[in-house]
Design a protein around this motif. Structure first.
Motif, mmCIF file in Angstrom:
data_model
loop_
_atom_site.group_PDB
_atom_site.id
_atom_site.type_symbol
_atom_site.label_atom_id
_atom_site.label_comp_id
_atom_site.label_asym_id
_atom_site.label_seq_id
_atom_site.Cartn_x
_atom_site.Cartn_y
_atom_site.Cartn_z
ATOM 1 N N LEU A 198 4.394 -8.400 11.266
ATOM 2 C CA LEU A 198 4.169 -8.653 9.838
ATOM 3 C C LEU A 198 3.609 -10.058 9.621
ATOM 4 O O LEU A 198 2.760 -10.275 8.751
ATOM 5 N N VAL B 1 -0.126 -9.942 10.498
ATOM 6 C CA VAL B 1 -0.892 -9.161 9.509
ATOM 7 C C VAL B 1 -1.006 -9.949 8.195
ATOM 8 O O VAL B 1 -2.084 -10.055 7.611
ATOM 9 N N GLU B 2 0.117 -10.496 7.761
ATOM 10 C CA GLU B 2 0.143 -11.266 6.500
ATOM 11 C C GLU B 2 -0.773 -12.498 6.601
ATOM 12 O O GLU B 2 -1.536 -12.802 5.679
ATOM 13 N N GLY C 150 -4.392 -11.439 6.506
ATOM 14 C CA GLY C 150 -4.741 -11.074 5.132
ATOM 15 C C GLY C 150 -5.001 -12.309 4.288
ATOM 16 O O GLY C 150 -5.978 -12.369 3.534
ATOM 17 N N LYS C 151 -4.132 -13.305 4.415
ATOM 18 C CA LYS C 151 -4.277 -14.529 3.608
ATOM 19 C C LYS C 151 -5.526 -15.316 4.026
ATOM 20 O O LYS C 151 -6.197 -15.903 3.182
ATOM 21 N N ILE D 144 -8.308 -14.014 5.340
ATOM 22 C CA ILE D 144 -9.480 -13.270 4.843
ATOM 23 C C ILE D 144 -9.637 -13.506 3.344
ATOM 24 O O ILE D 144 -10.734 -13.731 2.846
ATOM 25 N N ASP D 145 -8.514 -13.497 2.627
ATOM 26 C CA ASP D 145 -8.521 -13.721 1.185
ATOM 27 C C ASP D 145 -9.155 -15.087 0.860
ATOM 28 O O ASP D 145 -9.984 -15.192 -0.052
ATOM 29 N N VAL E 221 -12.899 -14.934 1.474
ATOM 30 C CA VAL E 221 -13.576 -14.176 0.413
ATOM 31 C C VAL E 221 -13.727 -15.046 -0.833
ATOM 32 O O VAL E 221 -14.774 -15.055 -1.488
ATOM 33 N N LEU F 233 -16.498 -17.511 -0.254
ATOM 34 C CA LEU F 233 -17.772 -16.794 -0.298
ATOM 35 C C LEU F 233 -18.174 -16.517 -1.748
ATOM 36 O O LEU F 233 -19.344 -16.657 -2.128
ATOM 37 N N ARG F 234 -17.184 -16.158 -2.564
ATOM 38 C CA ARG F 234 -17.459 -15.876 -3.979
ATOM 39 C C ARG F 234 -17.958 -17.139 -4.672
ATOM 40 O O ARG F 234 -18.879 -17.084 -5.496
ATOM 41 N N LEU G 241 -19.559 -19.596 -3.259
ATOM 42 C CA LEU G 241 -20.909 -19.873 -2.769
ATOM 43 C C LEU G 241 -21.952 -18.991 -3.448
ATOM 44 O O LEU G 241 -23.076 -19.413 -3.702
#
Lengths: 229, 60
Positions: A207, A210-211, A214-215, A217-218, A221, A224-225, A227
């Motif tokens: 966990l 995975v957590e 996830g954080k 990648i978040d 993202v 990237l938004r 940019l």
């Protein structure tokens, strides 16, 4: 560490958790001998104690990462420490829930304020729950990372206190299974306990990865938004 | 089923249910990230197409 290696670690830990926890629960419910004093409800021990030890391990891991942050000044340790505290709190909730069920089965009460072990675990749990209030009341950045790291390090002091409280207590109803002479149970019970402990630790590890992924990648993202805006 | 058995199964069920809820939350997060990434990829594609159109405009 490369992303594919991290993914492989998560998959391996998840598979280990599934296998070990599945076997552990089967051993606990169908193979381990029944306790002469408490009967079937004693089998809660095989999930309650590993979950509690895993919560301690998560808080300890969070403190280690916090120390690394303060020592090496690397930003990634802040997120790693936060994720470990997050998991520790989840395992803490499970410890309190399974402990309450066991207390009801054994002592006919859901909770007792007279037990130092229970109260100290609750204090530890509330201390780490307050970590999130601190984290989300400060603007993200170096200052927040340092404050959270110091807080996580302070909390870890409560772990040995909580762990030793039961041994220092003069009068208690909470059972002492592990003492200076080793585990006070049959070999088959101890083997079942070890399988369950390995399973919950592997689950926490899976966990955690995975957590954390996830954080991360978040966060990418979001960058990237910004940019592409 | 005895009271002891009921309590023991309840304790194991609480752990299982929590792990399942956690998995559902992670699945929801992954699907949100997938959606966000798709949206960003589309935006990047549109921007690239617009830049290419601009380059093709004859000068003078």
């Amino acid at each position: 560490m490369s992303t594919s290696l991290r993914n492989n670690q998560s998959v391996l830990l998840a598979a280990a958790a599934l296998g070990l926890l599945g076997s552990g629960v089967a051993l606990a419910l169908f193979w381990a001998p029944e306790d002469a004093d408490q009967g079937f409800s004693q089998r809660i021990f095989y999930i309650h104690v590993p979950v509690a030890l895993t919560a301690y391990a998560c808080f300890g891991w969070a403190a280690w990462k916090a120390l690394r942050l303060l020592w090496l000044r690397e930003e990634r340790y802040d997120l790693e420490s936060y994720v470990a505290v997050h998991l520790g709190v989840i395992f803490g909730v499970l410890t309190l829930a399974t402990g309450s069920i066991w207390a009801k089965a054994s002592w006919d009460v859901w909770w007792t304020w007279g037990e130092r072990q229970l109260v100290l675990f609750l204090v530890l749990f509330l201390f780490y729950s307050a970590y999130f209030m601190l984290r989300y009341s400060v603007e993200p950045g170096r200052r927040r990372a340092n404050l959270c790291a110091v807080y996580a390090l302070f909390g870890v002091v409560l772990i040995p206190v909580s762990f030793l409280a039961i041994r220092l207590a003069e009068q208690f109803i909470h059972p002492v299974v592990f003492n200076a002479d080793g585990p006070q149970m049959e070999d088959s019970m101890f083997a079942t306990f070890l399988v369950c402990l390995a399973g919950t630790l592997a689950l926490a590890g899976a966990l955690y990865h995975v957590e954390l992924a996830g954080k991360r990648i978040d966060a990418r993202v979001r960058r990237l938004r910004e940019l592409l805006a | 089923m005895s009271a002891g058995e009921r309590y023991a199964f309840a304790a194991y069920a609480v752990v299982l249910a929590t792990v399942l809820v956690y998995l559902v939350i992670i699945a929801l997060k992954v699907s949100r990230l997938e959606r966000d990434l798709g949206e960003l990829a589309e935006r990047a594609h549109e921007r690239r197409a617009a830049e290419e159109r601009k380059e093709r405009v004859p000068v003078g």
